[in-house]
Design a protein around this motif. Structure first.
Motif, short mmCIF file in Angstrom:
data_model
loop_
_atom_site.label_atom_id
_atom_site.label_comp_id
_atom_site.label_asym_id
_atom_site.label_seq_id
_atom_site.Cartn_x
_atom_site.Cartn_y
_atom_site.Cartn_z
N VAL A 750 0.88 -1.17 0.00
CA VAL A 750 0.00 0.00 0.00
C VAL A 750 0.92 1.21 0.00
O VAL A 750 1.80 1.33 0.86
CB VAL A 750 -0.92 0.04 1.23
CG1 VAL A 750 -1.85 1.24 1.16
CG2 VAL A 750 -1.72 -1.25 1.35
N ARG A 751 0.72 2.10 -0.96
CA ARG A 751 1.58 3.27 -1.07
C ARG A 751 0.82 4.52 -0.66
O ARG A 751 -0.32 4.74 -1.09
CB ARG A 751 2.08 3.43 -2.51
CG ARG A 751 3.13 4.52 -2.67
CD ARG A 751 3.55 4.65 -4.12
NE ARG A 751 4.64 5.58 -4.27
CZ ARG A 751 4.80 6.41 -5.30
NH1 ARG A 751 3.91 6.42 -6.27
NH2 ARG A 751 5.82 7.23 -5.36
N PHE A 752 1.45 5.33 0.18
CA PHE A 752 0.89 6.60 0.63
C PHE A 752 1.79 7.71 0.10
O PHE A 752 3.00 7.70 0.35
CB PHE A 752 0.86 6.68 2.16
CG PHE A 752 0.10 5.56 2.83
CD1 PHE A 752 -1.22 5.74 3.22
CD2 PHE A 752 0.71 4.34 3.08
CE1 PHE A 752 -1.92 4.72 3.85
CE2 PHE A 752 0.03 3.32 3.71
CZ PHE A 752 -1.30 3.51 4.09
N VAL A 753 1.21 8.65 -0.62
CA VAL A 753 1.98 9.77 -1.18
C VAL A 753 1.37 11.07 -0.68
O VAL A 753 0.15 11.28 -0.79
CB VAL A 753 1.98 9.76 -2.72
CG1 VAL A 753 2.83 10.90 -3.27
CG2 VAL A 753 2.49 8.43 -3.26
N GLN A 768 4.79 11.77 10.37
CA GLN A 768 3.66 11.60 11.28
C GLN A 768 2.83 10.39 10.91
O GLN A 768 2.39 9.61 11.77
CB GLN A 768 2.80 12.87 11.28
CG GLN A 768 3.44 14.05 11.97
CD GLN A 768 2.66 15.35 11.76
OE1 GLN A 768 1.71 15.39 10.95
NE2 GLN A 768 3.04 16.40 12.47
N LEU A 769 2.60 10.20 9.60
CA LEU A 769 1.83 9.03 9.16
C LEU A 769 2.58 7.74 9.50
O LEU A 769 1.97 6.76 9.96
CB LEU A 769 1.56 9.10 7.66
CG LEU A 769 0.86 7.86 7.09
CD1 LEU A 769 -0.54 7.71 7.66
CD2 LEU A 769 0.80 7.92 5.58
N ALA A 770 3.89 7.73 9.28
CA ALA A 770 4.67 6.53 9.57
C ALA A 770 4.59 6.16 11.05
O ALA A 770 4.44 4.98 11.40
CB ALA A 770 6.12 6.74 9.14
N VAL A 771 4.66 7.16 11.93
CA VAL A 771 4.56 6.90 13.37
C VAL A 771 3.17 6.33 13.71
O VAL A 771 3.05 5.35 14.46
CB VAL A 771 4.83 8.19 14.16
CG1 VAL A 771 4.47 8.00 15.64
CG2 VAL A 771 6.28 8.59 14.02
N LEU A 829 -7.27 10.73 5.91
CA LEU A 829 -6.00 11.11 5.28
C LEU A 829 -6.28 12.10 4.16
O LEU A 829 -6.15 11.79 2.97
CB LEU A 829 -5.30 9.86 4.75
CG LEU A 829 -4.86 8.86 5.83
CD1 LEU A 829 -4.35 7.57 5.20
CD2 LEU A 829 -3.78 9.47 6.71
N TYR A 830 -6.71 13.31 4.54
CA TYR A 830 -7.03 14.32 3.55
C TYR A 830 -5.76 14.75 2.80
O TYR A 830 -4.73 15.04 3.41
CB TYR A 830 -7.67 15.54 4.21
CG TYR A 830 -8.97 15.22 4.92
CD1 TYR A 830 -10.04 14.68 4.22
CD2 TYR A 830 -9.11 15.43 6.28
CE1 TYR A 830 -11.23 14.37 4.86
CE2 TYR A 830 -10.30 15.13 6.94
CZ TYR A 830 -11.36 14.60 6.22
OH TYR A 830 -12.54 14.29 6.84
N GLY A 831 -5.86 14.79 1.49
CA GLY A 831 -4.73 15.23 0.68
C GLY A 831 -3.73 14.15 0.36
O GLY A 831 -2.80 14.39 -0.42
#
Length: 842
Positions: A750-753, A768-771, A829-831
């Motif tokens: 799953v990729r988050f950009v 912050q997302l990784a934590v 996860l806006y944006g």
């Protein structure tokens, strides 16, 4: 009093005014006057807050309810989505972490989705009241409405530049005093059915009518022409005018006398009107083709679904198997869908399919006009067309009797949408096999690693076409199939060329082979997966590289064709391939003012230029994104190649995919290293697929064909396997690499950009997302779940936005519901771009 059971419709509203992950499904009471007409899948108008919006009926049932609002009306009684497509849309929405509305939008013809626009106008009291007594904001609104008439809220907001909250309060105040009034305006659809008038002869006695028209010779001539027509179909008004010279006034006069009747009738915009069908003489099937055909037909006739991988080397006759399978599906009363990854591929496939299936075929891709796509959609929904062929989104075509789906070139990354909803058409097609007994055939000469691994493990049935075949006319006058050898492939080490003093972009072997090919009257393809004239501009003194100010990516050198034509010599410009920014090529280094600033690397423009220098009489053309534009540009270039109006075709990956060009005797890969070491776990796979596919364009019917691959890394396993046409050798190397690092098919990604105006903000958001994700994984002790990153994306900056990404790797058997639980747990996860099972990680 007993509660009353009402007919209730569950409707997915098609609006972007809801929160990003709200599925937007609401229940509405169906009023009595619509109950006989409404059906599941129809597009309807419903109330939502203070608006009217469109939605799709997902389900209906009678139940006891209270407080539900009434459904307003049907948008179009004939416009409905088949239930199978709605089921597929649910699956795509769940597996792509998107809304159902976003997927249903793909299921409708273009131009159908409309919003009811809120408008305001001044009342009679508002037109005569004293403006000076009103507060400033209300005075401005009323003054503007007096001056411009009825306006939408969007127009007023743009004109008055006020905040939504302040304007809404002012509207409410003015409306309460009776100075303005509100209404909802629904604009007509952008695309509508096309109507044409036909002329029908209705007079009882032709001779008597001609006698009455002795002073109107053109009207009399029109009647004679109509009476003498041998066809039973009435002509159009335009046909009558062209044939007899009568004008509109004369036709109306004939209608008033009762001699003719004008009949309006819907006509379809035909995207196949200019398509010239290929010569269609079906060759007999080889033994391998027959085994594949009969195996798939058994599943098709049983109606129980079935997943098949048709792995056939280039030129092995996969398309003929497709055609036979579709013909069988049609005889069984089923519909068929064929997916192709590119418009350029669709073009050549269409010719063969038109020759075999005629007007039973409908075409769906973005190269058509909205009107053509709208008409093709309705032909399929009405059952007038039974076969659909198109690119990725054709998967959502209205095919209620779908029995067969063929995904040609299934390995292509173009089947994965790079915008929301981020679905993979191949995976969605495979789901249809389980959903409704649809038989799905994946075809490729270079299957994706995941697909071939699934076939080896029995999840997909593997069928092979191991021989390249050609057609020839036998002494009996019939068409016979004969085996053809694959063209020999030679690798040229460009390091040795440099050591021998050859600084040309062409090796000595490639130059000689090109000369021999042209001398034999054959065609050549030169492949380089890089556009432009040079890759970048750099200073040899300080190392400065010209970069895009908005994207930080190196600017590519291009020849400005318009300016070059005027100037009479090559004029170079720098273009960013990410955002399109253009700038002049620097004469001196802007960093150290050195004159030793040079272009480096090569692109397709430069290759074409060198070919013209070496072979001035050769007819050279380019096929890349810069040279191909316009609706029929692909068709025109393909026709020119088939008619041998082009001797050398230079192109990017567009020329590597599925094209059947019989006169190609040479394929030259100018630089095989492009993309070989990108920071993406699929880079080796992509290189092998591209090289194998482009090599397959040679020797389809021409003798003495060959392939020459130029490289600085001749020992790379992907190049060695492509040189031997050996997919299995490549697969052994690649699958070992994937297993060692738990990449697909041994894990899911799953990729988050995230993007931001500054890199510091972008980095902070990613960290912050990784934590948050790591806390979730640790708290639930999720075995095999691992984070990779955060890190800058390969394309670190695009269009003035910085990009960072985080990868989540989970075990291969992880259900989508577990992944969605994790995504929901980390909050909205806006944006962020969330891509489940990405095809690249750049």
């Amino acid at each position: 009093m007993n509660p009353v059971s009402e007919l209730v419709a569950d409707v997915a509203v098609l609006t972007d005014s809801l929160p990003s992950q709200h599925q937007g499904i609401f229940s509405y009471r169906v009023p009595d006057h619509l109950q006989a007409a409404i059906a599941i899948g129809q597009l309807v108008w419903v109330p939502l807050r203070q608006q009217q919006v469109q939605g799709v009926v997902l389900a209906m049932q009678r139940r006891t309810v209270s407080g539900l609002r009434d459904l307003i009306d049907l948008v179009d009684p004939d416009l409905s989505i088949p239930q199978l497509t709605i089921q597929l849309a649910h699956w795509v929405a769940e597996n792509c972490y998107t809304t159902l509305a976003a997927v249903l939008d793909l299921c409708l013809p273009p131009g159908m989705i409309r919003q009811a626009v809120t408008t305001w106008r001044a009342t009679a009291a508002g037109l005569t009241c004293e403006l000076g007594a009103l507060p400033e904001r209300e005075r401005a609104i009323l003054f503007y409405l007096r001056r411009h008439g009825e306006l939408s809220e969007a127009d007023l907001r743009a004109a008055l530049r006020g905040s939504d909250a302040n304007l809404r309060a002012a509207y409410r105040s003015l409306a309460e005093r009776g100075l303005i009034t509100r209404r909802l305006r629904i604009d007509p659809p952008r695309v509508r059915p096309q109507q044409e008038q036909f002329v029908r002869l209705t007079l009882p006695d032709l001779d008597q009518a001609i006698a009455e028209l002795r002073r109107a010779p053109r009207q009399a001539a029109a009647l004679r022409w109509l009476a003498e027509r041998t066809t039973s179909d009435p002509p159009t008004v335009n046909e009558l005018r062209r044939a007899t010279g009568i004008d509109s006034t004369g036709i109306r006069a004939l209608e008033r006398r009762g001699f003719v009747q004008l009949v309006g009738r819907e006509i379809y915009r035909d995207p196949l009107a200019t398509v010239h069908p290929a010569t269609d003489t079906p060759p007999p099937l080889t033994s391998a083709q027959r085994v594949a055909y009969e195996t798939i037909v058994t599943a098709l006739e049983a109606g129980t679904g079935g997943r098949f991988l048709l792995y056939g080397i280039t030129g092995s006759g996969k398309t003929e198997v497709y055609l036979r399978l579709i013909a069988r599906a049609l005889r069984l009363g089923r519909q068929a869908l064929v997916l192709a990854p590119e418009i350029a591929l669709t073009t050549q496939l269409v010719r063969r399919f038109v020759a075999r299936f005629g007007h039973q075929l409908a075409v769906l891709h973005s190269g058509l006009s909205d009107g053509e796509r709208y008409d093709e959609w309705r032909r399929l929904r009405r059952g007038e067309a039974r076969v659909a062929i198109g690119a990725r989104s054709a998967l959502f075509a209205p095919l209620p009797d779908l029995g067969l789906v063929i995904v040609d070139e299934e390995h292509e990354p173009g089947y994965k949408s790079d915008a929301a909803p981020r679905y993979h058409a191949r995976d969605a097609a495979l789901h249809l096999a389980d959903l409704a007994g649809v038989t799905v055939v994946l075809g490729s000469a270079t299957p994706s690693v995941e697909t071939y691994y699934a076939a080896r493990n029995g999840q997909i049935q593997l069928l092979e076409l191991p021989e390249r075949i050609g057609a020839q006319i036998g002494v009996d006058g019939l068409v016979h199939s004969r085996p053809l050898p694959l063209p020999p492939v030679r690798i040229v080490d460009m390091r040795h060329e440099l050591q021998q003093g050859n600084t040309s972009i062409f090796s000595i072997k490639l130059q000689h082979a090109l000369a021999q090919t042209l001398a034999r009257g054959q065609q050549a393809i030169l492949f380089l997966n890089r556009r432009g004239a040079a890759s970048f501009v750099f200073c040899r003194d300080c190392g400065y590289v010209a970069r895009c100010e908005r994207c930080a990516a190196p600017l590519t050198v291009h020849y400005d064709t318009a300016t070059t034509a005027e100037a009479g010599e090559s004029v170079r410009v720098l273009i960013c391939h990410s955002c399109g920014q253009r700038t002049a090529t620097p004469v001196v280094c802007p960093q150290c003012l050195s004159h030793r600033i040079r272009a480096s690397g090569i692109g397709t423009q430069r290759v074409a230029e060198v070919v013209r220098e070496l072979f001035p009489d050769a007819r050279v053309a380019r096929w890349d994104r810069d040279s191909i534009s316009g609706k029929n540009a692909h068709d025109a270039l393909l026709e020119a190649m088939v008619r041998h109006e082009i001797d050398v075709l230079v192109g990017t990956q567009m020329i590597a995919k599925g094209l059947d060009l019989p006169l190609v005797g040479l394929v030259g890969v100018v630089l095989a290293d492009t993309g070989l070491h990108l920071p993406d776990f699929r880079s080796g796979e992509r290189a092998f697929q591209l090289l194998t596919q482009v090599a397959g364009r040679a020797g389809r019917r021409s003798e003495g064909a060959q392939v020459i691959i130029q490289t600085y890394q001749p020992d790379h396993y992907a190049l060695q396997a492509a040189c031997e046409h050996d997919y299995r050798a490549f697969f052994r190397e690649e699958i070992a690499f994937r297993r060692a690092l738990a990449y697909p098919p041994f894990g899911r990604l799953v990729r988050f950009v995230t993007t931001a105006a500054t890199e510091s903000i972008c980095r902070r958001q990613a960290e912050q997302l990784a934590v948050t994700l790591q806390t979730y994984i640790t708290g639930r002790d999720l075995v095999g779940w691992r984070l990779i990153g955060p890190a800058p994306a390969f394309f670190r900056r695009q269009r003035d936005r910085w990009r960072w990404h985080v990868l989540l790797r989970v075990p291969p058997a992880t259900d989508i519901r577990e992944i969605r639980l994790a995504l929901d747990a980390v909050g909205p996860l806006y944006g962020w771009v969330i891509d489940i099972d990405p095809v690249h990680v750049l």
